[in-house]
Write a protein that holds these residues in place. Structure first.
Motif, PDB file in Angstrom:
ATOM      1  N   THR A 156       4.378   1.091   1.189  1.00 40.20           N
ATOM      2  CA  THR A 156       4.766   0.076   2.520  1.00 40.20           C
ATOM      3  C   THR A 156       4.609  -1.214   1.877  1.00 40.20           C
ATOM      4  OG1 THR A 156       2.269   0.320   2.808  1.00 40.20           O
ATOM      5  CG2 THR A 156       3.764   1.977   3.834  1.00 40.20           C
ATOM      6  N   MET A 157       5.032  -2.302   3.030  1.00 41.51           N
ATOM      7  CA  MET A 157       4.433  -3.626   3.075  1.00 41.51           C
ATOM      8  C   MET A 157       4.129  -3.859   4.554  1.00 41.51           C
ATOM      9  SD  MET A 157       7.640  -5.380   0.671  1.00 41.51           S
ATOM     10  CE  MET A 157       6.949  -6.867   0.978  1.00 41.51           C
ATOM     11  N   ASN A 158       3.026  -4.239   4.764  1.00 40.93           N
ATOM     12  CA  ASN A 158       2.604  -4.417   6.189  1.00 40.93           C
ATOM     13  C   ASN A 158       2.521  -2.955   6.849  1.00 40.93           C
ATOM     14  OD1 ASN A 158       1.304  -6.750   5.768  1.00 40.93           O
ATOM     15  ND2 ASN A 158       2.822  -8.092   7.075  1.00 40.93           N
ATOM     16  N   ASP A 159       2.257  -1.968   6.302  1.00 37.06           N
ATOM     17  CA  ASP A 159       2.100  -0.699   6.962  1.00 37.06           C
ATOM     18  C   ASP A 159       3.351  -0.115   7.470  1.00 37.06           C
ATOM     19  OD1 ASP A 159      -0.877  -0.653   6.587  1.00 37.06           O
ATOM     20  OD2 ASP A 159      -0.955  -1.922   8.513  1.00 37.06           O
ATOM     21  N   THR A 197      -4.020  -2.831  -1.925  1.00 38.77           N
ATOM     22  CA  THR A 197      -4.717  -2.352  -1.051  1.00 38.77           C
ATOM     23  C   THR A 197      -4.935  -0.855  -1.807  1.00 38.77           C
ATOM     24  OG1 THR A 197      -3.166  -0.941   0.235  1.00 38.77           O
ATOM     25  CG2 THR A 197      -3.850  -3.045   0.911  1.00 38.77           C
ATOM     26  N   SER A 198      -6.163  -0.311  -1.526  1.00 37.69           N
ATOM     27  CA  SER A 198      -6.537   1.043  -2.138  1.00 37.69           C
ATOM     28  C   SER A 198      -6.199   2.334  -1.746  1.00 37.69           C
ATOM     29  CB  SER A 198      -8.089   0.707  -2.113  1.00 37.69           C
ATOM     30  OG  SER A 198      -8.682   0.683  -0.768  1.00 37.69           O
ATOM     31  N   VAL A 199      -5.711   2.187  -0.387  1.00 36.49           N
ATOM     32  CA  VAL A 199      -5.237   3.623   0.023  1.00 36.49           C
ATOM     33  C   VAL A 199      -4.547   4.584  -0.812  1.00 36.49           C
ATOM     34  CG1 VAL A 199      -4.332   4.916   2.092  1.00 36.49           C
ATOM     35  CG2 VAL A 199      -5.450   2.589   2.432  1.00 36.49           C
ATOM     36  N   MET A 200      -5.112   5.554  -1.412  1.00 33.25           N
ATOM     37  CA  MET A 200      -4.424   6.604  -2.267  1.00 33.25           C
ATOM     38  C   MET A 200      -4.114   6.170  -3.620  1.00 33.25           C
ATOM     39  SD  MET A 200      -2.465   9.165   0.411  1.00 33.25           S
ATOM     40  CE  MET A 200      -1.334   7.852   1.063  1.00 33.25           C
ATOM     41  N   GLY A 204       0.575  -1.039  -0.070  1.00 26.73           N
ATOM     42  CA  GLY A 204      -0.017   0.036  -0.050  1.00 26.73           C
ATOM     43  C   GLY A 204       0.711   1.288   0.024  1.00 26.73           C
ATOM     44  N   VAL A 205       0.184   2.326   0.215  1.00 29.35           N
ATOM     45  CA  VAL A 205       0.553   3.803   0.262  1.00 29.35           C
ATOM     46  C   VAL A 205       0.209   4.365   1.534  1.00 29.35           C
ATOM     47  CG1 VAL A 205       0.692   5.855  -0.752  1.00 29.35           C
ATOM     48  CG2 VAL A 205       0.676   4.054  -2.186  1.00 29.35           C
ATOM     49  N   GLY A 206       1.281   5.081   2.346  1.00 24.68           N
ATOM     50  CA  GLY A 206       0.861   5.833   3.477  1.00 24.68           C
ATOM     51  C   GLY A 206       1.719   7.001   3.443  1.00 24.68           C
ATOM     52  N   MET A 233       9.274   1.207  -5.356  1.00 22.06           N
ATOM     53  CA  MET A 233      10.770   0.944  -4.834  1.00 22.06           C
ATOM     54  C   MET A 233      11.373   2.193  -4.312  1.00 22.06           C
ATOM     55  SD  MET A 233      13.647  -1.479  -6.182  1.00 22.06           S
ATOM     56  CE  MET A 233      14.482  -0.141  -7.273  1.00 22.06           C
ATOM     57  N   SER A 234      11.306   3.263  -4.978  1.00 25.20           N
ATOM     58  CA  SER A 234      11.926   4.390  -4.372  1.00 25.20           C
ATOM     59  C   SER A 234      11.155   4.952  -2.830  1.00 25.20           C
ATOM     60  CB  SER A 234      11.838   5.705  -5.388  1.00 25.20           C
ATOM     61  OG  SER A 234      12.891   5.361  -6.462  1.00 25.20           O
ATOM     62  N   MET A 235       9.780   4.598  -2.993  1.00 23.98           N
ATOM     63  CA  MET A 235       9.242   5.194  -1.967  1.00 23.98           C
ATOM     64  C   MET A 235       9.060   4.016  -0.820  1.00 23.98           C
ATOM     65  SD  MET A 235       6.210   6.919  -4.333  1.00 23.98           S
ATOM     66  CE  MET A 235       5.114   6.947  -2.760  1.00 23.98           C
ATOM     67  N   GLY A 236       9.695   2.824  -1.027  1.00 17.13           N
ATOM     68  CA  GLY A 236       9.731   1.994   0.308  1.00 17.13           C
ATOM     69  C   GLY A 236       9.085   0.933   0.310  1.00 17.13           C
TER      70      GLY A 236
END
Length: 626
Positions: free
Chosen positions: A415-418, A499-502, A391-393, A576-579
């Motif tokens: 993210t992976m698992n937040d 996931t669908s967050v953003m 997902g994205v956070g 990948m750049s974002m983690g």
């Protein structure tokens, strides 16, 4: 086996001396290699050159002045030795995508994870075997966004030649590399994405480095007012009735692609260097990191037929970012242009493409893949199970609290698992692999990737896609150096849940050092009671890059039997750049042949003061680069 080396006029002294080092390696290797194996030698000189596209000159970092870079061709069982000479201004590593690197994690090429990078002005020789694998792989830089211009094919042919293919022997084998053209500094692009800004779009897409006639070049002198030349496109000349093996590689940063050739159909025969049960289709779906091998018979009427690569993106309400497509040409040699009755040339045929927002076609394409030859039976049960949300956070720029939902006070992360991955510091004394091998801490704090997400919600709720108050409570996350340890030989099940967050896009997940059995995929939220009975334990496809559907899931199984420190990440560069990364650490087994050997003696050092002048290996070669 002895070879003579001399300095060519265009060869730098550094290259020549590096070649001398390789000569010693080849002579010694030839005495111990199996009679049927060989050493495949390449020298990769990484430097910046000026290239002109779209009537603009851009400074581009490439290997040996080529885009794509040189193709490596080997036979199963061979040893590959690539001497990388870094004449660029960037720290550099090369990853050999899909090569299993059995007991050879040192050659995997991930900066500060498996090795310290090759500093500007320095060199390092990657040595690895291509054993137990055949098919289409590829190589690319694993630094920032530089794989957009630093990549090439890596083809492993059967030991017994093309006659041992499990499909009709093709007339010709053709690498088809789909990529991007960017007219901006790629390191700046990476910095933008690390800062949460990923609205940049590539200027163009390419086939084998060519943009094609969808793009205008410079104005044509002497061709009349307003005349504009088209960009050159890739051309494949074919002979009627002949069969061509197209080795498709998606080297792009951002997009899955749909690939079609007008008037022709494909037979899919392999994916990620694993043979699949052949099936016919008129469209291939290929995500970043994937390779797909297809047979194409030149059975159309003589003429010209466009080869189109259409970039995909998820539909609204997902953020819409401009994406680029490209096209080349399949041209029949017997008559490259077919005249019409009135003397004008018949135009090239254009294929009907899927919609750019079509997510069903890629889902069913990947669902059609089944194994033809499995490297090993599918383990009947798992020792460890993980459920990993993708997902994205967001994190706060300063302090523990901040505004979210696109505010400048926060940075968007993947993210992976937040949890978003924190890269090991470039100033660390050694890579994670070296610290693991020597049982050292080295001051890098590691966090264990949890078995399940920290937050449970309706993972595919489309109301969470737009920025706003609905998703804001799910944004807060943290950055940690995520790792997961596995005992040697453990059978591991991972369910990846998009996931669908953003956002609502797919995720091509790539595991280094291992192949994965893809047991099942589906749209919506994974439900073990419903979905485990659907697992394919008979002939699942074997992949190193698994496409997790947007607003869906994919279940994989792999055997953690290759000791080392292995990257697991999404192959979309912005993710990948974002983690969207974790590190899988596989422990040594109980024997020498199941334990990681020591690093090469010429392994790059992280010390920035390391002497450029000393290279010493087990053959006693010393001071050859001074």
């Amino acid at each position: 086996m002895y070879r003579h080396f001399r300095v060519r006029p265009h060869e730098t002294m550094l290259q020549a001396m590096a070649t001398a080092v390789l000569a010693v390696f080849f002579i010694v290797s030839a005495t111990v290699a199996p009679a049927s194996a060989a050493v495949v030698e390449h020298t990769f000189v990484v430097r910046q050159v000026k290239m002109t596209h779209l009537c603009k000159e851009t400074l581009v970092t490439v290997v040996n002045g080529q885009l794509p870079g040189p193709a490596i061709e080997a036979t199963e069982g061979d040893t590959v030795a690539v001497h990388v000479v870094n004449e660029s201004p960037y720290n550099m590593t090369i990853h050999w995508h899909g090569v299993r690197q059995r007991l050879n994690c040192w050659a995997d090429g991930v900066p500060m994870v498996t090795q310290c990078p090759i500093r500007p002005g320095r060199s390092f020789t990657y040595r690895f075997a291509v054993a137990g694998q055949e098919g289409t792989l590829w190589w690319h830089a694993h630094v920032a966004c530089l794989r957009a211009s630093l990549h090439g094919a890596l083809i492993v042919r059967p030991r017994n030649g093309a006659s041992s293919y499990p499909f009709p022997k093709p007339h010709m084998e053709v690498p088809v590399v789909i990529g991007d053209w960017w007219d901006m500094d790629l390191e700046q692009l990476d910095r933008n994405m690390m800062d949460g800004y990923f609205a940049d779009s590539q200027t163009a897409s390419t086939i084998n480095g060519k943009l094609g006639d969808l793009y205008a070049g410079c104005s044509s002198a002497g061709a009349g007012a307003g005349a504009v030349e088209e960009e050159d496109g890739y051309v494949l000349d074919v002979e009627p009735g002949k069969t061509y093996l197209l080795r498709l590689i998606n080297a792009g940063l951002y997009a899955e692609y749909y690939v079609k050739v007008a008037g022709h159909r494909f037979t899919v025969v392999a994916a990620d260097a694993n043979y699949v049960t052949p099936f016919a289709t008129d469209v291939v779906a290929i995500a970043p990191g994937e390779t797909v091998d297809v047979l194409m018979v030149a059975d159309a009427a003589p003429g010209r037929y466009y080869m189109v690569a259409l970039a995909m993106q998820p539909p609204e309400p997902d953020p819409q970012v401009p994406v680029a497509s490209t096209r080349g040409m399949v041209r029949y040699r017997s008559r490259s242009v077919v005249p019409s009755s009135n003397g004008e040339d018949v135009p090239a045929v254009v294929p009907d493409m899927p919609d750019m927002h079509d997510v069903d076609t890629t889902f069913y394409f990947h669902g059609n893949l089944t194994s033809l030859r499995r490297p090993a039976p599918v383990p009947g049960r798992a020792d460890e199970r993980m459920f990993v949300t993708l997902g994205v956070g967001s994190i706060c720029r300063e302090g523990e609290t901040c505004e979210r939902s696109g505010s400048n006070e926060s940075i968007i992360v993947a993210t992976m698992n937040d949890v978003s991955f924190e890269d090991p510091p470039a100033a660390a004394a050694a890579s994670l692999l070296e610290a693991h091998y020597h049982h050292r801490d080295d001051g890098v704090e590691l966090r264990t990737l949890p078995d399940a997400p920290l937050r449970v919600f309706n993972f595919t709720d489309e109301a969470l896609i737009p920025w706003g108050p609905v998703e804001a409570r799910l944004e807060p996350t943290e950055k940690e150096t995520l790792v997961r340890r596995f005992r040697h030989g453990a059978v591991v099940d991972v369910v990846f849940q998009s996931t669908s967050v953003m956002q609502s896009g797919s995720n091509p997940m790539h595991l280094h050092g291992h192949d994965m059995f893809v047991l099942a995929q589906g749209f919506g939220n994974y439900d073990a009671a419903r979905d485990v009975p659907r697992y394919n334990l008979v002939d699942p496809p074997v992949k190193n890059t698994v496409v997790v559907p947007g607003l869906g899931w994919a279940a994989v199984r792999f055997v953690a039997d290759n000791p080392g420190v292995w990257y697991m990440h999404c192959h979309f560069e912005f993710h990948m750049s974002m983690g969207m990364i974790a590190v899988f650490i596989v422990e040594d087994g109980s024997s020498v042949d199941s334990s990681l050997p020591p690093p090469p003696v010429d392994f790059p050092k992280c010390d920035s003061e390391e002497s450029l002048a000393v290279v010493q290996d087990k053959f006693g070669v010393q001071n050859v680069l001074s």
